[in-house]
Scaffold this motif. Structure first.
Motif, short mmCIF file in Angstrom:
data_model
loop_
_atom_site.label_atom_id
_atom_site.label_comp_id
_atom_site.label_asym_id
_atom_site.label_seq_id
_atom_site.Cartn_x
_atom_site.Cartn_y
_atom_site.Cartn_z
N TYR A 125 0.83 -1.20 0.00
CA TYR A 125 0.00 0.00 0.00
C TYR A 125 0.86 1.26 0.00
O TYR A 125 2.02 1.24 0.41
N ASP A 126 0.23 2.35 -0.44
CA ASP A 126 0.86 3.66 -0.35
C ASP A 126 0.65 4.20 1.06
O ASP A 126 -0.48 4.53 1.42
N PRO A 127 1.71 4.28 1.88
CA PRO A 127 1.53 4.69 3.27
C PRO A 127 1.20 6.17 3.43
O PRO A 127 0.81 6.61 4.52
N ASP A 128 1.34 6.95 2.36
CA ASP A 128 1.12 8.39 2.44
C ASP A 128 -0.29 8.79 2.03
O ASP A 128 -0.61 9.99 1.98
N ARG A 129 -1.13 7.81 1.72
CA ARG A 129 -2.51 8.11 1.32
C ARG A 129 -3.49 7.44 2.28
O ARG A 129 -3.78 6.24 2.15
N PRO A 162 -1.52 5.76 13.67
CA PRO A 162 -0.23 5.09 13.45
C PRO A 162 0.26 4.30 14.66
O PRO A 162 0.80 3.21 14.51
N GLN A 163 0.05 4.84 15.86
CA GLN A 163 0.53 4.14 17.05
C GLN A 163 -0.24 2.85 17.30
O GLN A 163 0.32 1.86 17.78
N ASP A 164 -1.52 2.83 16.95
CA ASP A 164 -2.32 1.62 17.12
C ASP A 164 -1.91 0.55 16.11
O ASP A 164 -1.81 -0.63 16.44
N ILE A 165 -1.68 0.99 14.86
CA ILE A 165 -1.26 0.05 13.83
C ILE A 165 0.11 -0.53 14.16
O ILE A 165 0.34 -1.73 14.03
N GLU A 166 1.01 0.32 14.63
CA GLU A 166 2.35 -0.16 15.01
C GLU A 166 2.25 -1.16 16.15
O GLU A 166 2.93 -2.19 16.15
N PRO A 180 -2.76 1.91 5.76
CA PRO A 180 -3.16 2.95 6.72
C PRO A 180 -4.40 2.60 7.52
O PRO A 180 -4.78 3.34 8.44
N LEU A 181 -5.04 1.49 7.18
CA LEU A 181 -6.26 1.09 7.87
C LEU A 181 -6.27 -0.42 8.06
O LEU A 181 -6.05 -1.17 7.11
N LEU A 182 -6.52 -0.85 9.30
CA LEU A 182 -6.70 -2.26 9.62
C LEU A 182 -8.06 -2.42 10.27
O LEU A 182 -8.43 -1.64 11.16
N ILE A 183 -8.80 -3.43 9.84
CA ILE A 183 -10.09 -3.75 10.44
C ILE A 183 -10.02 -5.20 10.91
O ILE A 183 -9.72 -6.10 10.13
#
Length: 201
Positions: free
Chosen positions: A17-21, A55-59, A80-83
């Motif tokens: 994925y594009d992390p900047d979008r 970002p902190q939650d994904i990390e 940028p999104l996890l479900i």
């Protein structure tokens, strides 16, 4: 009809994925809203969805669920999104003990298969298809069993009664390589469809 067929045709697991979008909020809400249209036995709706986009939650998710050295997750980590879809077995056992159903003993053995997981899986597929319809990529992958699942639930405050059935990564696609497994090709319908009796095509 053509548009839906195109969405189905284009759906595949995207692993980079594009992390900047970031995923726009209205798109995220459509993805989650469509999940609620999945079928569920007795309209039990025994599911929940943990959304991670800070970002902190994904990390934190990645630290708990995998090793940084794992090559398979390199591109997924950029999403940028996890479900995280979670199934709720007790909701089904309680629903079928209601007066209009009548299984007052709440015996899990009455269920030939775990519909709580199946229904949550169907909700997950609707999210995957919605992501494609929105011009995004998505991937469904598993949560490691055992201690890592327990740590994940504890860290994000997931109640014991809920079980993560997997994770959906969502984002704008970056260049990635198709899975080598695709070289196996799709099985023809004649090999998997049996009409009237097994072996009849």
């Amino acid at each position: 009809m053509t548009e839906f067929q195109e969405v189905v045709r284009r759906r595949r697991m995207v692993r980079n994925y594009d992390p900047d979008r970031p995923v726009p909020a209205e798109v995220r809400e459509r993805i989650l809203g469509n999940a609620l249209h999945a079928p569920s036995a007795g309209f039990s709706q025994g599911w929940a969805f943990l959304v991670l986009e800070e970002p902190q939650d994904i990390e934190r998710f990645w630290k708990l669920s995998s090793d940084e050295a794992d090559e398979w997750g390199k591109g997924l980590r950029r999403a940028p999104l996890l479900i995280i879809p979670l199934s709720h077995k007790q909701a089904y056992l309680d629903r079928y003990a209601a007066p209009d159903k009548g299984w007052t003993d709440k015996d899990e053995n009455r269920w030939p298969v775990p519909y709580w997981d199946i229904d949550t899986g169907m909700a997950s597929l609707l999210m995957l298809l919605t992501a494609v319809d929105e011009g995004l990529g998505a991937c469904f992958f598993g949560v490691p069993p055992g201690d890592r699942t327990a740590q994940l639930k504890e860290s994000f405050g997931v109640p014991d009664a809920y079980t993560p059935i997997g994770v959906i990564s969502v984002g704008y696609r970056a260049q990635d390589k198709a899975s080598p497994s695709l070289k196996r090709g799709r099985k023809p319908t004649g090999e998997v469809v049996h009409r009237g009796a097994w072996g009849r095509h």
